[in-house]
Scaffold this motif. Structure first.
Motif, PDB file in Angstrom:
ATOM      1  N   TYR A 181       0.831  -1.202   0.000  1.00  0.00           N
ATOM      2  CA  TYR A 181       0.000   0.000   0.000  1.00  0.00           C
ATOM      3  C   TYR A 181       0.869   1.256   0.000  1.00  0.00           C
ATOM      4  CZ  TYR A 181      -3.141  -3.610   1.673  1.00  0.00           C
ATOM      5  OH  TYR A 181      -3.843  -4.769   1.811  1.00  0.00           O
ATOM      6  N   ARG A 182       0.476   2.218  -0.803  1.00  0.00           N
ATOM      7  CA  ARG A 182       1.116   3.536  -0.779  1.00  0.00           C
ATOM      8  C   ARG A 182       0.194   4.495  -0.045  1.00  0.00           C
ATOM      9  NH1 ARG A 182       1.289   7.612  -5.775  1.00  0.00           N
ATOM     10  NH2 ARG A 182      -0.800   7.865  -4.956  1.00  0.00           N
ATOM     11  N   HIS A 183       0.730   5.293   0.867  1.00  0.00           N
ATOM     12  CA  HIS A 183      -0.119   6.214   1.619  1.00  0.00           C
ATOM     13  C   HIS A 183       0.694   7.420   2.073  1.00  0.00           C
ATOM     14  CE1 HIS A 183       1.649   4.514   5.342  1.00  0.00           C
ATOM     15  NE2 HIS A 183       1.485   3.348   4.743  1.00  0.00           N
ATOM     16  N   TRP A 184      -0.020   8.479   2.409  1.00  0.00           N
ATOM     17  CA  TRP A 184       0.636   9.699   2.868  1.00  0.00           C
ATOM     18  C   TRP A 184      -0.332  10.536   3.673  1.00  0.00           C
ATOM     19  CZ3 TRP A 184      -1.772  14.113   1.129  1.00  0.00           C
ATOM     20  CH2 TRP A 184      -2.500  14.030  -0.057  1.00  0.00           C
ATOM     21  N   MET A 185       0.229  11.468   4.449  1.00  0.00           N
ATOM     22  CA  MET A 185      -0.572  12.432   5.204  1.00  0.00           C
ATOM     23  C   MET A 185       0.069  13.809   5.070  1.00  0.00           C
ATOM     24  SD  MET A 185       1.405  13.510   7.965  1.00  0.00           S
ATOM     25  CE  MET A 185       0.154  14.074   9.098  1.00  0.00           C
ATOM     26  N   ARG A 186      -0.763  14.824   5.276  1.00  0.00           N
ATOM     27  CA  ARG A 186      -0.286  16.202   5.100  1.00  0.00           C
ATOM     28  C   ARG A 186      -1.098  17.118   6.002  1.00  0.00           C
ATOM     29  NH1 ARG A 186       1.280  18.866  -0.256  1.00  0.00           N
ATOM     30  NH2 ARG A 186       1.051  21.099   0.070  1.00  0.00           N
ATOM     31  N   TYR A 187      -0.400  17.861   6.853  1.00  0.00           N
ATOM     32  CA  TYR A 187      -1.051  18.841   7.720  1.00  0.00           C
ATOM     33  C   TYR A 187      -0.472  20.222   7.412  1.00  0.00           C
ATOM     34  CZ  TYR A 187      -2.166  21.754  11.707  1.00  0.00           C
ATOM     35  OH  TYR A 187      -2.595  22.797  12.492  1.00  0.00           O
ATOM     36  N   THR A 188      -1.365  21.210   7.272  1.00  0.00           N
ATOM     37  CA  THR A 188      -0.952  22.579   6.984  1.00  0.00           C
ATOM     38  C   THR A 188      -1.705  23.542   7.886  1.00  0.00           C
ATOM     39  OG1 THR A 188      -0.627  21.982   4.655  1.00  0.00           O
ATOM     40  CG2 THR A 188      -0.652  24.320   5.185  1.00  0.00           C
ATOM     41  N   PHE A 189      -0.964  24.471   8.484  1.00  0.00           N
ATOM     42  CA  PHE A 189      -1.540  25.547   9.291  1.00  0.00           C
ATOM     43  C   PHE A 189      -1.165  26.871   8.644  1.00  0.00           C
ATOM     44  CE2 PHE A 189      -1.016  28.899  12.428  1.00  0.00           C
ATOM     45  CZ  PHE A 189      -2.221  28.852  13.116  1.00  0.00           C
ATOM     46  N   THR A 190      -2.149  27.722   8.388  1.00  0.00           N
ATOM     47  CA  THR A 190      -1.884  29.019   7.768  1.00  0.00           C
ATOM     48  C   THR A 190      -2.626  30.115   8.507  1.00  0.00           C
ATOM     49  OG1 THR A 190      -3.715  28.721   6.208  1.00  0.00           O
ATOM     50  CG2 THR A 190      -1.523  28.045   5.463  1.00  0.00           C
ATOM     51  N   ALA A 191      -2.048  31.305   8.473  1.00  0.00           N
ATOM     52  CA  ALA A 191      -2.677  32.508   9.006  1.00  0.00           C
ATOM     53  C   ALA A 191      -2.464  33.616   7.979  1.00  0.00           C
ATOM     54  CB  ALA A 191      -2.082  32.898  10.358  1.00  0.00           C
ATOM     55  N   GLY A 192      -3.418  33.746   7.055  1.00  0.00           N
ATOM     56  CA  GLY A 192      -3.278  34.720   5.977  1.00  0.00           C
ATOM     57  C   GLY A 192      -2.039  34.411   5.146  1.00  0.00           C
ATOM     58  N   GLN A 193      -1.372  35.462   4.684  1.00  0.00           N
ATOM     59  CA  GLN A 193      -0.122  35.311   3.948  1.00  0.00           C
ATOM     60  C   GLN A 193       1.087  35.427   4.861  1.00  0.00           C
ATOM     61  OE1 GLN A 193      -1.322  38.303   0.645  1.00  0.00           O
ATOM     62  NE2 GLN A 193       0.100  36.910  -0.333  1.00  0.00           N
ATOM     63  N   TYR A 194       0.858  35.497   6.166  1.00  0.00           N
ATOM     64  CA  TYR A 194       1.932  35.844   7.076  1.00  0.00           C
ATOM     65  C   TYR A 194       2.592  34.646   7.746  1.00  0.00           C
ATOM     66  CZ  TYR A 194      -0.527  40.255   6.533  1.00  0.00           C
ATOM     67  OH  TYR A 194      -1.138  41.362   6.006  1.00  0.00           O
ATOM     68  N   LEU A 195       1.847  33.600   8.011  1.00  0.00           N
ATOM     69  CA  LEU A 195       2.377  32.471   8.757  1.00  0.00           C
ATOM     70  C   LEU A 195       1.887  31.170   8.140  1.00  0.00           C
ATOM     71  CD1 LEU A 195       3.778  31.202  11.251  1.00  0.00           C
ATOM     72  CD2 LEU A 195       1.628  31.518  12.492  1.00  0.00           C
TER      73      LEU A 195
END
Length: 691
Positions: free
Chosen positions: A189-203
């Motif tokens: 099995y091929r698998h992946w995870m991805r987490y992203t946190f953003t605050a506007g264009q600044y962070l």
């Protein structure tokens, strides 16, 4: 023990399916308007609405598939984190790879003359923006009244604007490879995870974990779980601090002759983007385990128009060891660690790099310089017994430096870069773009890459795969006689003075393309023809002879309300000693019912052999790129379902089942990858959760 391992694998798969993919609208910032919600109710990449990368942006060759995958990842990131078009700077707009310099210039001029836009309908006033580009633009930007005072937001405001996205995906093959039974260290099995946190264009912060089929998971050398992780923290627009990235990142300076481990584009897209000479620090948020830096990079504005960038990186890389030696012969970039031999390559060499870039812009003039130094803890020693490798980098310490320059006026743009290094050779690339009329743009490009020049991080315009051993002239044109009709054409001649792989010294190549696109209301039609001639060794390797490759594509699309249909015909003819012919007919049908979207794909392919293989783009999961090759005789069919689960459009699920059925063989592939049947079926599942 075996039953325990199977149970644990099932648990891992279930855990991987507890996350997301919203094709949903973005969480509204305090300044957003209703127009943006109406025009951009679906941010996720939609292959029927966005012509990228399968219809024009991605070259249909395996050499550029990795570049296109990275570029698709960039577009998805831009769509997931849009910016206000009324406050966008030229630097912001230049990050959008689908915008030409003419379109950027007209957008800036419109905002300067008339002030901020009030509705998305005003984009129709910018004549260079065709309907497809407007749709793309509205997926990466929004229109809102600009704040009365531009300032960096407070922590409270950043937290109020913040949003998170968690995505997971798994591919379940309904077949078994030879390596799955004996040879591979992990399950299939091929698998992946991805987490992203953003605050506007600044962070922005993120974590990516990825696993290829056959690689161990929470076992062996992968005791921490995934085979590959990427992590980063990025800050932007904090006063004089223009940008800062800590963790894993990519860089691009000038024209890419010394430093560009970001993404590249095909020759047709070069007409829009190459002359920009953009300088970028970008977080490495893709699943690729190669071609990134690890450490810190930052750009600071010292004065108006003067930016200084510094970067430092230390990371372990995969390399092939020289037999009975501590030296390494090649740097591996495939990222596979499925067998014990492949696992022995993993992170067996350390690489350190440090350098900087300075850029000054005043009026229409730009002047910049890049320099860096890199070292390895092992000696890089390629096998120079093969002539084409005699000028590959050798040693454990290298440096490169370059100067980039440019000038921009209303009608003319000049850009270029000249580079050198410890190789004591020169590479230079120079372009002139002339806006001959409001609907006609011409580009002339000249490059000279010495056969002795090398840079470990170079990636730029080239007929081959390296910024080395090439000189040539490229002439391209874009013409839009009507708002509904556009033409793109180029011709490119190159000479390669030193040997290449299976090609003797002195080979020439000639590449030509012409394509036309017509769009009117619900209809789109596209035609493309490419003629590529390259000199290759003859059968007994005593002389060079021309190899001719012709590729043609015709497609027609219709979109009305909930229905989308695209029919396409691809044809390829290759000739050298013998002729090889291939064709493929394919159709995609999509239907939207409330929060459920279904896509059905069917295609028939028939080619003489591998030389006449075809590449056809196929819709896939979010953050995934699918441009498979087809050769032989057979059928390809797939069904993809995408549904928004909750009313707030925060949770989205995607399922896809695809099958390739061959008529001319009883097994597929060879060695560890061999499948003892004539068809292969995969199930892809993805969940995206935005909160």
């Amino acid at each position: 023990m075996q039953s325990f391992m199977i149970t644990r694998s099932i648990i891992h798969i279930l855990l991987l399916l507890t996350a997301l993919t919203p094709l949903s609208a973005q969480t509204a910032l305090p300044t957003q308007t209703d127009e943006r919600e109406v025009a951009n109710d679906t941010i996720l990449y939609d292959p029927f609405l966005l012509p990228f990368p399968g219809e024009g942006w991605g070259e249909s060759t395996d050499e550029e598939s990795q570049m296109a995958e990275e570029l698709l990842d960039v577009v998805n990131e831009l769509a997931a984190n849009p910016f206000n078009l009324n406050t966008a700077t030229r630097d912001d707009l230049e990050q959008l790879p689908f915008l030409s310099d003419e379109q950027i210039e007209e957008l800036c001029e419109y905002l300067y003359k008339y002030g901020s836009m009030q509705t998305v309908g005003e984009l129709a006033m910018i004549t260079s923006l065709d309907p497809t580009t407007r749709r793309l633009l509205l997926r990466c930007t929004y229109i809102s009244e600009p704040p009365k005072q531009q300032r960096f937001p407070s922590v409270k405001e950043l937290l109020r604007w913040s949003k998170s996205e968690l995505a997971t995906a798994v591919r379940i093959p309904l077949y078994e490879r030879h390596g799955d039974r004996n040879g591979y260290l992990g399950y299939r099995y091929r698998h992946w995870m991805r987490y992203t946190f953003t605050a506007g264009q600044y962070l922005r912060a993120g974590l990516v974990g990825a696993q290829d089929a056959g690689e161990p998971f929470f076992a062996g050398r992968n005791r921490m779980g995934y085979d590959h992780y990427s992590f980063y923290l990025a800050l932007a627009k904090m006063g004089r601090l223009k940008q800062l990235v800590a963790g894993r990142y990519r860089l691009r300076f000038g024209m890419g002759l010394t430093m560009n481990n970001d993404f590249g584009l095909g020759k047709a897209a070069t007409l829009s983007t190459l002359g920009r000479s953009t300088n970028t620090i970008r977080p490495h948020s893709s699943r690729s385990s190669a071609n990134y830096l690890q450490g810190i990079a930052s750009t600071v504005t010292l004065a108006k128009g003067l930016d200084v960038t510094g970067f430092l990186s230390y990371r372990k890389i995969d390399a092939t060891r020289v037999k009975n030696s501590e030296a390494v012969s090649t740097i591996r970039t495939d990222g596979y660690h499925r067998t014990q031999n492949e696992m022995n390559y993993k992170e067996n060499t350390a690489q350190t790099i440090g350098g900087g870039h300075i850029n000054f812009t005043r009026g229409g003039f730009t002047l910049g310089a890049t320099a860096f130094y890199t070292s390895f803890n092992r000696l890089l020693q390629p096998d120079t017994r093969q002539r084409y490798r005699q000028h590959y980098p050798q040693g454990d310490r290298f440096w490169n430096a370059s100067v980039n320059y440019g000038y921009r006026s209303h009608r003319v743009q000049i850009a270029g870069e000249t580079a050198t290094g410890d190789c004591r050779a020169v590479a230079t690339l120079n372009t002139v773009t002339w806006q001959a009329a409001d609907n006609l743009s011409l580009m002339l490009l000249q490059r000279f890459y010495s056969y002795r020049y090398y840079s470990l991080f170079a990636q730029s315009f080239a007929d081959g795969s390296r910024v080395q051993n090439e000189s040539g002239i490229y002439l391209g044109a874009t013409w839009r006689p009507r708002r509904t009709l556009s033409f793109v054409a180029y011709t490119d001649f190159a000479h390669h003075p030193w040997d290449q792989y299976q090609i003797k010294a002195g080979a020439r190549s000639w590449d030509n393309l012409v394509e036309a696109t017509w769009q009117r209301r619900h209809w789109t039609a596209h035609a493309r023809y490419r003629l590529r001639m390259r000199e290759h060794n003859n059968a007994d390797n005593t002389a060079l002879e021309w190899r001719t490759e012709q590729r043609a594509r015709l497609s027609a699309g219709w979109q009305y309300r909930s229905w989308q249909v695209l029919t396409q015909a691809d044809l390829v003819h290759v000739s050298q000693d013998e002729a090889s012919l291939g064709y493929m007919l394919s159709t995609r049908v999509g239907y939207q019912y409330h929060r459920l979207h279904a896509t059905l794909l069917f295609g028939y392919f028939n080619t003489h052999d591998y030389d006449s293989r075809l590449y056809v783009y196929e819709p896939g999961l979010r953050y995934e790129y699918s441009f498979p090759s087809y050769y032989g005789k057979g059928l390809r069919y797939a069904l993809m379902l995408r549904g928004v689960v909750d009313r707030n459009k925060r949770l989205t699920c995607i399922a896809k089942i695809g099958c390739t059925d061959y008529f001319d063989r009883d097994h597929i592939s060879s060695s560890y990858q061999q499948i003892d049947r004539s068809s292969k079926t995969d199930i892809d599942l993805q969940v995206v959760w935005r909160f």
